[in-house]
Design a protein around this motif. Sequence first.
Motif, short mmCIF file in Angstrom:
data_model
loop_
_atom_site.label_atom_id
_atom_site.label_comp_id
_atom_site.label_asym_id
_atom_site.label_seq_id
_atom_site.Cartn_x
_atom_site.Cartn_y
_atom_site.Cartn_z
N PHE A 238 -0.15 18.25 13.84
CA PHE A 238 -1.35 18.15 12.96
C PHE A 238 -0.90 16.85 11.74
N SER A 239 -0.36 16.35 11.41
CA SER A 239 -0.31 14.92 11.08
C SER A 239 -1.51 13.46 11.38
N ILE A 240 -1.31 14.05 13.19
CA ILE A 240 -2.05 13.13 13.80
C ILE A 240 -3.90 13.10 13.53
N GLU A 241 -3.73 14.53 13.10
CA GLU A 241 -4.93 15.58 12.78
C GLU A 241 -5.77 14.90 11.77
N MET A 242 -4.65 14.72 10.81
CA MET A 242 -5.06 15.06 9.05
C MET A 242 -5.31 13.37 9.00
N ALA A 243 -4.25 12.46 10.07
CA ALA A 243 -4.53 10.79 9.73
C ALA A 243 -6.25 10.70 10.24
N GLN A 244 -6.11 11.30 10.78
CA GLN A 244 -7.68 10.31 11.72
C GLN A 244 -8.56 11.07 10.96
N SER A 245 -8.66 11.94 10.36
CA SER A 245 -9.95 12.94 10.04
C SER A 245 -10.04 12.24 8.30
N ILE A 246 -9.33 11.93 7.38
CA ILE A 246 -8.97 11.19 6.50
C ILE A 246 -9.39 9.78 6.24
N PRO A 247 -10.69 9.74 5.41
CA PRO A 247 -11.69 8.47 5.76
C PRO A 247 -10.00 6.97 5.13
N ALA A 248 -9.89 7.16 3.72
CA ALA A 248 -8.52 5.87 4.01
C ALA A 248 -7.38 6.17 4.63
N ALA A 249 -6.87 7.04 5.27
CA ALA A 249 -5.63 7.01 5.47
C ALA A 249 -5.11 5.92 7.10
N GLU A 250 -3.23 5.89 6.54
CA GLU A 250 -2.83 5.61 7.35
C GLU A 250 -1.58 6.42 7.48
N LEU A 251 -1.32 6.55 9.37
CA LEU A 251 -0.42 7.24 9.67
C LEU A 251 0.56 6.63 10.50
N GLU A 252 2.03 7.32 9.83
CA GLU A 252 3.07 6.75 10.08
C GLU A 252 4.17 7.47 10.71
N LEU A 253 4.29 7.40 12.13
CA LEU A 253 5.32 8.26 13.15
C LEU A 253 6.92 7.78 12.91
N PHE A 254 8.13 9.15 12.04
CA PHE A 254 9.06 7.90 12.23
C PHE A 254 9.85 8.59 13.75
N GLU A 255 9.68 7.59 14.49
CA GLU A 255 10.70 8.67 16.26
C GLU A 255 12.04 9.59 16.32
N GLU A 256 12.71 9.28 15.13
CA GLU A 256 14.03 9.31 15.14
C GLU A 256 14.39 10.68 14.59
N SER A 257 13.16 11.34 14.29
CA SER A 257 13.12 12.01 13.04
C SER A 257 12.33 13.32 12.86
N ASN A 258 13.25 14.63 12.25
CA ASN A 258 12.00 16.20 12.98
C ASN A 258 11.72 16.28 11.51
N HIS A 259 12.31 17.45 10.78
CA HIS A 259 11.22 17.21 8.89
C HIS A 259 11.61 17.12 8.33
N TYR A 260 12.58 16.36 8.50
CA TYR A 260 13.25 14.93 7.07
C TYR A 260 12.78 13.86 7.27
#
Length: 284
Positions: A238-260
Motif C-alpha cells: 500500500f505504501s508502494i502503491e501510494m508512492a507510485q501514484s503520487i507525482p511528487a512522492a519519494e518512497l522509503e521502505l524500512f527493512e527491519e520494521s513492522n508497523h512502527y
Amino acid sequence: MDWKKKIVQTHRGVFELFEKGEGPPLVVTHLYSEFNETGDYFANSMVGNYKVILLNLRQCGESERVQEPYQLSLLETIFDVEAVREELGYKQWGFAGHSTGAMLGVVYGVHFSDRIRELILVSGAAREYMSDTDACIYHPNHPSFHTMQAYLETLKRKDLTHKERMSIKQARTKLSLYRPERYDEYFDQKIEKQVSAGRLSYFSRELHIFDVTRKLEQVACRTLVIGGRHDVQCPPLFSIEMAQSIPAAELELFEESNHYPFIEEKEKFQKVLARWRGVPLHNQ
C-alpha cells in the motif's frame, strides 16, 4: 519537557492542540487517538526537525464535540484540520500521519495540496487494506488473525483490571513489531494517550468504502512515503502503491520494521527525515 497545550477557536469550533519543537510548522494527528501533554511516539519523532502541532480531532480531548455522525468522516475531519491551520495563521504547513493518520493525510493531500508544504505518510494506505491481501493481520487467512481478533474482543470487556488491560494491549502491539522481544525498549516513555471509541467505531465502518487511489495523482505537494517491509497492519504494497501514484512522492521502505518504523529503526528514520528536509541531523 511536556508538550505545551493550546486551545484554538475556529469557525468550525474549538480544538485542542499541543506544541513542541522548532522549525517549520508540521501538524500531526491520528484518526482516533486522544492526545495530552505527554505527547505521542510518532509526534516525538518529528520534534527534532519541526515545530510540531499535535492535534486532537473532534470528539478527542477538549476539542469540539460531534453534533452529527458524519462529522467524524475523513472528509469532514480535513475541513476541521484546515480550520485550525487558518486560525493559526499559516499559509502552508506540513502534515505527518502514521497509520490512520496517514490515511487522513492522503485525503488532505487530494483536496488541499496547495495548503500543504510537505506530506509525510508513514505505514498507511490509500484504500481499504483488510481484504486485499492475507499479509494483513486483519485478513482471515493471516496466521495471526484469530489471535488479534481475540485480543480485540477481550479489550471490549468492562470487567478487566487496569493491569489485565495493559497486558493485552502490550501483547496486541507485539504482533505489529518486527522484533517483539524489544517492546520494553521501544515503548519506554510515559505517554498516556487514549482511544476515542466513537471515532474508532465510525472509522471501522468508513474503512470498508475507503478508496482514493484513483485520485492520488491530484496530490500535488511534495510527499514522503515510509513503510515497514514487514508491516502486518498496512502491508508495504500500500505504501508502494501510494508512492507510485503520487507525482511528487519519494518512497522509503524500512527493512527491519513492522508497523512502527519511527520506533523500530529510530536512527534510520531520523536520518531519512533530516535528508528529506535537507538539513544536518538534529539530536532530540
